[in-house]
Structures are given as structure tokens and as C-alpha cells.
Design a protein around this motif. Structure first.
Motif, mmCIF file in Angstrom:
data_model
loop_
_atom_site.group_PDB
_atom_site.id
_atom_site.type_symbol
_atom_site.label_atom_id
_atom_site.label_comp_id
_atom_site.label_asym_id
_atom_site.label_seq_id
_atom_site.Cartn_x
_atom_site.Cartn_y
_atom_site.Cartn_z
ATOM 1 N N GLY A 524 0.682 -1.082 0.057
ATOM 2 C CA GLY A 524 -0.168 0.144 0.084
ATOM 3 C C GLY A 524 0.827 1.232 0.019
ATOM 4 O O GLY A 524 0.108 2.356 0.342
ATOM 5 N N LEU A 525 2.245 1.262 -0.379
ATOM 6 C CA LEU A 525 3.012 2.312 -0.209
ATOM 7 C C LEU A 525 2.724 3.303 -1.416
ATOM 8 O O LEU A 525 2.457 2.995 -2.797
ATOM 9 N N HIS A 526 2.503 4.529 -1.040
ATOM 10 C CA HIS A 526 2.436 5.743 -2.004
ATOM 11 C C HIS A 526 3.573 6.210 -2.030
ATOM 12 O O HIS A 526 3.917 7.340 -1.290
ATOM 13 N N ALA A 529 10.694 2.907 -2.879
ATOM 14 C CA ALA A 529 11.704 1.882 -2.061
ATOM 15 C C ALA A 529 12.872 2.096 -2.683
ATOM 16 O O ALA A 529 13.204 2.158 -3.810
ATOM 17 N N LEU A 530 13.760 1.944 -1.575
ATOM 18 C CA LEU A 530 15.423 2.168 -1.882
ATOM 19 C C LEU A 530 15.607 0.917 -1.168
ATOM 20 O O LEU A 530 15.490 0.454 -0.145
ATOM 21 N N ALA A 531 16.556 0.315 -1.963
ATOM 22 C CA ALA A 531 17.443 -0.934 -1.393
ATOM 23 C C ALA A 531 18.837 -0.866 -2.046
ATOM 24 O O ALA A 531 19.182 -0.247 -3.069
ATOM 25 N N LYS A 532 19.651 -1.726 -1.430
ATOM 26 C CA LYS A 532 20.997 -2.048 -1.776
ATOM 27 C C LYS A 532 21.043 -2.720 -3.290
ATOM 28 O O LYS A 532 20.129 -3.270 -3.348
ATOM 29 N N THR A 545 5.523 -2.028 -6.208
ATOM 30 C CA THR A 545 6.268 -0.734 -6.035
ATOM 31 C C THR A 545 7.698 -0.652 -6.660
ATOM 32 O O THR A 545 8.395 -1.658 -6.520
ATOM 33 N N LYS A 546 8.009 0.337 -7.199
ATOM 34 C CA LYS A 546 9.376 0.487 -8.122
ATOM 35 C C LYS A 546 10.419 0.660 -6.562
ATOM 36 O O LYS A 546 10.231 1.199 -5.916
#
Length: 696
Positions: A524-526, A529-532, A545-546
Motif C-alpha cells: 500500500g505504499l504511496h 522504495a530504496l534498497a542496496k 512498487t518501484k
């Protein structure tokens, strides 16, 4: 000329005869009038005396004598009393029988009739008119003899003068004819170049003809010299023409040899590209693409905004690196205030070549790309830092000398980098320290102009567990917004998440104990997202989500969030370009209830800057702007790859057929007439509808 003179003289004589006749006639009439007036006075005085003495019989005798001895013909003499009754008459005039005519007056008068002359003289008796004396005489005869004698004198003498002049002219003509025949004969001899002239030495034409003959000989000599000079020039021109033909033949041969050499070079280039394709390297496809791009117009200058441009290039740069390497972009905060003009395509290709080299030889080093702008000196400085394992010394030396190498077709990343530096006119400095890292610096001359400053997002939510995000990444996120709401507890983040405020979620490794909760948040994220980098693929497979790899610059975050905002909840992003604040407010009020994200721009340059920073679904373009016209802005937008298919609507107060044709020719799709009202909303909203989903 003599005929005209004779005709003029005859006209003068004719005028003189007519004038003489008129003057003589007037003189005769004047003399006769004086004689008639004298006779009237004498007879009137005598009649007055005889009437006083009552001598009427003597009056008749007086009248008869006067009629007989008068110097001019007198037809009748009549004396009348005051009542106009005849007292005495030598013959009653028929004129007195005409009652309609009044021949009497209180003073002397003369009536000149057609066939006679009638004079009337009042006779005074006792201080009053006692009667009238009438004289009827014939017209005086004209003195023809005198006039004829005058004409004989006036006409005879000029005629004699004309005859004398004519005879003199005849003699002169004869002499001129003889003289012309003599001159003609002399000229014939002269033209025949005979040595002797048939003229005496003392003749007036002798010296002149000799001078003419001498001048003629000089002219012939000059003409001969000129003809000889022209002949020599013609010979020289023929020799030069022959030499030119030989040079042209040699040039054609040289051109043929050059074409053959180019064909051989092209063949060698194709062979090298084939070898490059067959060489098994992990970056082979991108190098092949860049080699093909550098052969095109990669050196042409473009206007860019550095942060937006770097953000657009960042994803392609990171794709060149292996998964265990990350690229950290450090932006210059001042760069967003300026627009740069440089060979942007060459700069992008050069950066790609460097990143491929660092991916090949950098090992486990960390990459950092720093950008610094000096607007005063007009210089853009790029620092590429490798922390850890440094590049080989031989490679560093090749990179240092690459811009000075002769311009040849690149077959490697080093040669591609040198070709790009030559197009950028960049200065390169390379330093390497064993086991400590390497530093590559490019100093690029640029043209700097002011641009619309970059506007950060209003508010942003951040969820990051302790230790996941480095401090540099947190600073980039803070630079992307005015207000950052940071949360490190998952429960509080899920409860405070709002659709009106985009979010950034920092993901841990997929094996984290709270991975399931993170997956529920992703559902449900508006936001983004950040990840390694090594964890992105695993998280992306579990979420719609991207997921972006760490680290991300402020510009990359802003672009990703704006793209997300334009697609969220089915809302379309509308850009309204109008310099009138009233029109802007009215449009916002009319569209407030529609699912649209509105962005405003008051100038053409501001609209261009906004479009280079983000993407819009529809643009409502005013035609009359303070700096650029809406037509010019549309033309420039259509040159951007992201705006070639975006609907652009002309927003104007009037649109004639020829104006609509100009709008369509510039790339506009439709026209919306000001002011915006309910009847025009349907036409505008038709363009704001989201595209149909594939397979729906």
C-alpha cells in the motif's frame, strides 16, 4: 532657317499693314469728329443770335450756305424748338420720323450709324435750352491713296532687303558647295593614304588634316600594340587553362585515391566492430552502441539543466556497473540555478566509457561522481573518485594522454573517452594511488545562463531502520523536499502514511526479521522504495512498487516521486502556461473538482525548464507570453523525446483559421478559447483522460 526668317518677316509686314490701316482709320475719324464738333458749335451760336433777332429767314440761308460750303458731305441741317418742332431745315431727315428714337440730349452728342452720322447740339436761349440743332452727314471717305503710299514704303523696302539677302545667301551657298567639294576631295585622298594632299600649304585645312593624319597613325600603332597584348594574354590563358585541366585531373585522381582509402578505412572499421562484437566482455553491447553513437553528431551543443540531466542519465550509468558496485552522485546545489550549453551527448558517452573502465579494472572500489559548477569562469568540473582498489598505472597514463591523441575512430573505451574529451574541449587530470584509489577530473568549458530554480517537493515521509541508510543518502532525501517526516518504527509509519504525502521506504536485506512487514508496507505504499543494489532484484520480485538501488541523488528521487504522483489515483498532470494570474486562478478554480494535478508557469522559459525536470500529461499553452511565444515553446517541446506525443492545447482569446493552421503546424493538437467556461471543459477534459489500459 531662312524660310522661317522670311515667313516671320512676312508676318511682321502683314501685322504692320493692318496696324497702319487701323491707325489711319482712327486718325481720319478723329479729325472728322473735331470738324463736325466745330461746325456744330458755329451753327448753334449763329442760330442762337438769329433767333434772338427773330431772323428765321436768315437761318435758312445760313443753313444752305453751310451745307454747300462744308468740307465734308452734309445731308441735312435741322433746327428744332424746345418742343422739338421744326423751325428751319435744309431737308428733313427721315430719322426724325422714328418716334421710338430720341436723338436729343442736354449736351452735344454724336451718333455713328451704319450709313450716316447724326449730331445733336442744344441751343441756349435765356439760360435755358431754346432748341436743338441736328446735323446729318455721310461717313467721311477713307484716304486710300495715303495708305497705299505708306504700304508701298513699308512693304517695298523690306522686300528689296529680302531680295538682297536671298542673292547674298545664294552666292554664299555656291561658295560653300565649292568648298565642300574641295574638302570631300581632300578627305578622299587622306582616307586613301595618298602622300600628297591636293591643298595648298597656306590653306586653312592643310594643317588640320596633317594633324588628323598623324593622330590616325598613332591610333593605328596603339591598336596594333593592344592587339599584340591581347594575343599574348590569350596565349597565357590557354597555358593556364591547360595547367588547370592538369590540376583538375590530378585532383580527381587524388579524390579517387581518398575515396578508396575511406572505403578501406570503412572496411577496417567494420572488421574491428565485428571483432568487438565477437569479443566476450560483459560491457560489449553498450560499448558497441556508444561507438556507433560517437560517429554521429555527438559534438553538437545542447542546453541542459545539470541536476535533471544527471538524474536522467543515472539509471543508464548504474546499469554499466556490476551488482556489487554502487555509484554515488554528489550534486552541486548551485547547478540547479543555471542552464548549461555544452556537448551533452559527448559528456554522457565519456562518462559511460569511464564507468565501463572502472567496472572492468576497479574491482571492489567504491565509485563517487561529484559535479561542481563555476558560473563565473564558465567551467563544469567532474570528479570521478574510486575508493579502494586503484586503476592500473598504464590505464591512468592512457586516460591522461587520450585527449591529445590524433582523432581516429575509437575501438576501445580509452579511445572513446579521448574522442569525447576532444569534442568537449575538456582538460583531463588522472591520479592513482596503489591500494588507495584513483581520481579522474574533467574540466569542461560551458556557456552559463540563468534558469528557473529547482523547486523541491513540499513534504516527504521517510521510513528507515537504523543503520540502513548512509548519512549522505539521508541528506539527499532532505534536499528533495522542504519538510522531511522521518520515522524509524514500522508501526508508526504505517499509521501515519498519507496518500497526499509521498513516502520513501528504505528496505533492509530480504532475510531481515521484519521482511514480511516491509512487504505489507510495499503493497500500500504511496511512494518509492530504496534498497542496496544486490537486494533490488529480490525485493522487486515481491512488490509492484518501484524499488530503486542505493544511493539515489535528490534529483533522481524528485523525478521518481513526480512520475509516481502523476500516475497515482488515476490523476493526470496538467501544466497551465499563462502570464495572467487571474486566468491561472480561474483555471484552477474551474478544475479543482477534477482528478488533475495542476502546475503553473508564467513564462515560456519557465515552462521549458519545468518540462525538462518532469513529465506532464497535458499542457495548456498561452500564445502571448512575455518572453517566448506559445508557438515557439511548443516547437522546442516537440524536440524533446518525452514530449513528442504529449497533447499541447493552444489557450487563446481568439483563433482565426490561419492562426489555427499556425498552431497545428507548430505541433499543437487543439485550441481552447479563453475564458474557460463549462461549455469548454468537456473539450479540455477529453484530452485529460488517462490512456486505456492494455488488455482492458
Amino acid at each position: 532657317m531662312s524660310r522661317l526668317s522670311g515667313l516671320a518677316i512676312l508676318l511682321v509686314l502683314l501685322f504692320t499693314s493692318v496696324l497702319s490701316f487701323y491707325q489711319l482709320h482712327q486718325q481720319t475719324r478723329q479729325d472728322f469728329s473735331q470738324q463736325l464738333a466745330t461746325m456744330n458749335q458755329v451753327l448753334a451760336k449763329a442760330s442762337q443770335l438769329l433767333l434772338l433777332d427773330d431772323g428765321k429767314q436768315d437761318i435758312n440761308t445760313l443753313f444752305s450756305s453751310a451745307q454747300h460750303y462744308a468740307a465734308f458731305p452734309v445731308l441735312s441741317i435741322t433746327l428744332l424748338d424746345a418742343d422739338k418742332l421744326v423751325l428751319s431745315s435744309t431737308g428733313l431727315s427721315p430719322l426724325l420720323q422714328q418716334p421710338e428714337s430720341d436723338w436729343f440730349a442736354a449736351s452735344y452728342q454724336v451718333h455713328w450709324l451704319d450709313d450716316r452720322i447724326l449730331s445733336s447740339q442744344p441751343v441756349q436761349l435765356a439760360q435755358q435750352v431754346g432748341g436743338f440743332l441736328l446735323l446729318e452727314v455721310a461717313h467721311p471717305p477713307f484716304p486710300w491713296q495715303l495708305w497705299l503710299w505708306q504700304m508701298l514704303i513699308w512693304l517695298g523696302l523690306p522686300c528689296l532687303l529680302l531680295i538682297w539677302l536671298w542673292q547674298r545667301a545664294s552666292h554664299r551657298r555656291s561658295a560653300l558647295e565649292q568648298e565642300s567639294k574641295a574638302i570631300e576631295q581632300v578627305l578622299m585622298h587622306w582616307l586613301a593614304n595618298e602622300p600628297e594632299l591636293p591643298l595648298p600649304e597656306n590653306h586653312a585645312l592643310s594643317g588640320l588634316l596633317k594633324q588628323w593624319k598623324h593622330q590616325h597613325q598613332q591610333q593605328q600603332a596603339q591598336q596594333h600594340q593592344q592587339q599584340q597584348a591581347l594575343t599574348d594574354q590569350l596565349t597565357e590563358l590557354k597555358a593556364a587553362h591547360q595547367a588547370t585541366l592538369e590540376q583538375l585531373h590530378q585532383s580527381e585522381q587524388a579524390q579517387q585515391r581518398q575515396e578508396q582509402a575511406e572505403k578501406q578505412c570503412e572496411h577496417q572499421r567494420i572488421q574491428l566492430l565485428r571483432q568487438l562484437v565477437q569479443t566476450p566482455t560483459h560491457c560489449q553491447p553498450t560499448l558497441l552502441q556508444d561507438l556507433l553513437l560517437v560517429r554521429q553528431e555527438s559534438g553538437s551543443e545542447q542546453s541542459i539543466e545539470l541536476p535533471s540531466w544527471v538524474g536522467l542519465q543515472a539509471s543508464s550509468w548504474r546499469a554499466l556497473l556490476p551488482s556489487h558496485q554502487c555509484l554515488q552522485l554528489e550534486e552541486d546545489s548551485k547547478a540547479s540555478e543555471y542552464q548549461l550549453t555544452l556537448a551533452a551527448e559527448a559528456l554522457a558517452l565519456g562518462c559511460r566509457a569511464l564507468l565501463r573502465l572502472t567496472a572492468t579494472y576497479g574491482g571492489q572500489s567504491q565509485l563517487s561522481m561529484q559535479w561542481q559548477l563555476d558560473p563565473v569562469d564558465g567551467q563544469l568540473v567532474l570528479h570521478l573518485l574510486l575508493k579502494g582498489q586503484s586503476l592500473p598505472a598504464s590505464l591512468c597514463q592512457q586516460l591522461q594522454q587520450a585527449p591529445q591523441q590524433p582523432e581516429t575512430d575509437p575501438i576501445s573505451d580509452v579511445q572513446l573517452f579521448g574522442r569525447c574529451c576532444q569534442q568537449l574541449q575538456a582538460e583531463v587530470e588522472v591520479s592513482c594511488l596503489d591500494e588507495l584509489g584513483s581520481a579522474i577530473q574533467l574540466t569542461i568549458p560551458v556557456k552559463v545562463s540563468c534558469a528557473h530554480p529547482w523547486m523541491p517537493l513540499p513534504t516527504l515521509q521517510l521510513l528507515a531502520l537504523p543503520g540502513i541508510l548512509p548519512e549522505a543518502q539521508v541528506q539527499s532525501i532532505k534536499s528533495a523536499c522542504h519538510q522531511l517526516l522521518q520515522e524509524s518504527r514500522l508501526s508508526h509509519f504505517a499509521a501515519g502514511q498519507s496518500a497526499s504525502c509521498p513516502s520513501v521506504l528504505a528496505l533492509p536485506e530480504p532475510e531481515h526479521p521484519d521482511a514480511a512487514l516491509f512487504r505489507s508496507l510495499l503493497a500500500g505504499l504511496h511512494g518509492i522504495a530504496l534498497a542496496k543494489a544486490e537486494h533490488c532484484a529480490a525485493w522487486q520480485a515481491q512488490s509492484a512498487t518501484k524499488v530503486l538501488p542505493l544511493p539515489q541523488s535528490a534529483t533522481e528521487l524528485t523525478q521518481a516521486l513526480e512520475q509516481l504522483g502523476s500516475q497515482s489515483m488515476g490523476k493526470r498532470h496538467l501544466l497551465v502556461v499563462d502570464d495572467n494570474e487571474t486566468n491561472q486562478a480561474f483555471v484552477q478554480a474551474m478544475l479543482a473538482s477534477f482528478p488533475l494535478h495542476l502546475t503553473s508557469a508564467t513564462t515560456g522559459q519557465q515552462a521549458l525548464n519545468l518540462c525538462r525536470q518532469q513529465r506532464f500529461d497535458v499542457i495548456l499553452m498561452d500564445i502571448q507570453l512575455p518572453d517566448l511565444s506559445g508557438i515557439e515553446v511548443t516547437r522546442q517541446l516537440r524536440q524533446l523525446p518525452a514530449f513528442q506525443q504529449i497533447p499541447i492545447l493552444a489557450f487563446t482569446a481568439h483563433a482565426l483559421p490561419d492562426e489555427v493552421a499556425a498552431f497545428k503546424a507548430a505541433g499543437m493538437d487543439d485550441v481552447v478559447i479563453k475564458p474557460l467556461d463549462a461549455s469548454k471543459l468537456a473539450s479540455l477534459m477529453r484530452w485529460c483522460q488517462p490512456p486505456p489500459v492494455a488488455g482492458a
